[in-house]
Write an enzyme that holds these catalytic residues in place. Structure first.
Site, PDB file in Angstrom:
ATOM      1  CG  ASN A   6      -1.699   1.257   1.427  1.00 39.04           C
ATOM      2  OD1 ASN A   6      -1.811   2.059   0.500  1.00 39.04           O
ATOM      3  ND2 ASN A   6      -2.253   1.447   2.616  1.00 39.04           N
ATOM      4  CE  LYS A   8       0.224   3.484   4.879  1.00 41.58           C
ATOM      5  NZ  LYS A   8       0.025   3.665   6.289  1.00 41.58           N
ATOM      6  CG  HIS A  95      -5.755   1.864   5.365  1.00 38.78           C
ATOM      7  ND1 HIS A  95      -5.311   2.794   6.271  1.00 38.78           N
ATOM      8  CD2 HIS A  95      -4.728   1.006   5.162  1.00 38.78           C
ATOM      9  CE1 HIS A  95      -4.057   2.506   6.599  1.00 38.78           C
ATOM     10  NE2 HIS A  95      -3.676   1.431   5.935  1.00 38.78           N
ATOM     11  CD  GLU A  97      -3.005   5.555   6.799  1.00 39.22           C
ATOM     12  OE1 GLU A  97      -3.023   5.660   5.559  1.00 39.22           O
ATOM     13  OE2 GLU A  97      -2.045   5.041   7.415  1.00 39.22           O
ATOM     14  CD  GLU A 170      -3.573  -2.733   7.445  1.00 38.79           C
ATOM     15  OE1 GLU A 170      -2.455  -2.943   6.989  1.00 38.79           O
ATOM     16  OE2 GLU A 170      -4.211  -1.692   7.209  1.00 38.79           O
ATOM     17  N   GLY A 176       2.334   1.915  10.889  1.00 39.10           N
ATOM     18  CA  GLY A 176       3.280   3.026  10.739  1.00 39.10           C
ATOM     19  C   GLY A 176       3.977   3.428  12.034  1.00 39.10           C
ATOM     20  CB  SER A 215       5.201  -2.099  12.150  1.00 35.28           C
ATOM     21  OG  SER A 215       4.737  -0.783  12.422  1.00 35.28           O
TER      22      SER A 215
HETATM   23  C1  PEP Z   1      -0.736   0.085   6.180  1.00 35.46           C
HETATM   24  O1  PEP Z   1      -0.768   1.266   5.906  1.00 35.46           O
HETATM   25  O2  PEP Z   1      -1.663  -0.651   5.807  1.00 35.46           O
HETATM   26  C2  PEP Z   1       0.394  -0.430   6.940  1.00 35.46           C
HETATM   27  C3  PEP Z   1       0.321  -1.637   7.419  1.00 35.46           C
HETATM   28  O3  PEP Z   1       1.456   0.431   7.114  1.00 35.46           O
HETATM   29  P1  PEP Z   1       2.896   0.056   7.767  1.00 35.46           P
HETATM   30  O4  PEP Z   1       3.367  -1.222   7.109  1.00 35.46           O
HETATM   31  O5  PEP Z   1       3.772   1.211   7.421  1.00 35.46           O
HETATM   32  O6  PEP Z   1       2.690  -0.109   9.216  1.00 35.46           O
END
Ligand code: PEP
Length: 252
Positions: A6, A8, A95, A97, A170, A176, A215
């Site tokens: 992703n 973003k 997501h 976000e 998630e 992040g 992460s």
């Molecule tokens: C994400 O944005 O779906 C995500 C898992 O980000 P990160 O791997 O940076 O934690």
């Protein structure tokens, strides 16, 4: 195993094209059993699609969001049919976000899930609890409510029976932050999610891929992939760098 990146709202178009070329090149070192998916910003999709096709690379293309209508007066939005016409096969829905920054409710996410399925694409439905919700012992209730927003909808259930969905677990506190979930903790969450899928989609629940996201890095990825209910990863930050993205895919 599905390894999904992703991107973003990162990378200018020329940087995204370069990364796509590099991933295509690196695919030679990835087992054919691993499906690689990239989800660039909308503005990059058409060009990424051309690169993937001209390289004949085994890479799937996904979008990070879409509108819940096919056409109409929705200034600034992107229709699922527009995505299909660009070769998009997957759409990330819900997501955290989008839920937090753009106020997307379980109802809106269900509508998007429905149009994505109707358009013939596969929704990657993101669910997960915040740290406050986990600390309050509310993890199961939150995740169940997010999933049931989709599974209680008869029309969606009908579409899923003839199609495919992907769930991405998630935990919001792991996205992040560098605070990746412990692999056993993630496996327990995935097992719980699969048990709910089994209530509504018996016979199909074992085939539904449940990705872990939060992460994931080259040095922790293999511990997740060793778990029986973890079928891949949704990767944010580490998907922007070809070496780390491919290293994660290689460990799958
Ligand atoms: C994400 O944005 O779906 C995500 C898992 O980000 P990160 O791997 O940076 O934690």
């Amino acid at each position: 195993m599905l390894i999904a990146g992703n991107w973003k709202m990162n990378l200018l178009p020329h940087e995204g094209m370069l990364l796509t070329h590099e991933i295509c090149e690196g695919m030679k070192s990835i087992s054919p059993e691993i499906e690689i998916l990239i989800c660039p910003p909308f503005t990059h999709l058409a060009q990424c699609s051309v690169i993937i096709e001209s390289d004949d690379a085994r890479i799937s293309l996904g979008a990070q969001n879409c509108d819940s209508h096919e056409f109409g007066a929705y200034t600034g939005e992107i229709s699922p049919l527009m995505l299909v016409s660009m070769g998009v096969e997957y759409v990330i829905i819900g997501h955290s976000e989008r839920r937090v920054l753009f106020n997307e409710s379980n109802e809106i996410i269900a509508e998007k899930c429905h149009v994505v399925l109707e358009a013939g694409m596969i929704p990657i439905i993101c669910i997960g609890e915040t740290l406050e919700e986990r600390n309050a012992g509310n993890f199961e209730g939150i995740v169940r409510e997010q999933l049931l927003g989709i599974l209680r909808n008869e029309a969606i259930l009908e579409s899923i029976l003839n199609s495919d969905i992907v769930i991405a677990y998630e935990p919001v506190w792991a996205i992040g932050t560098g605070l990746a979930a412990d692999p056993d903790q993630a496996e327990n969450a995935h097992k719980f999610i699969r048990s709910i899928l089994n209530e509504y989609l018996p016979g199909q629940s074992d085939m539904i891929r449940i990705l872990y996201g939060g992460s994931v890095k080259p040095d922790n990825a293999s511990a997740y992939f060793a778990m029986p209910n973890i079928d891949g990863a949704l990767i944010g930050g580490a998907s922007l760098n070809v070496e780390s993205f491919l290293a994660i895919a290689q460990s799958a």
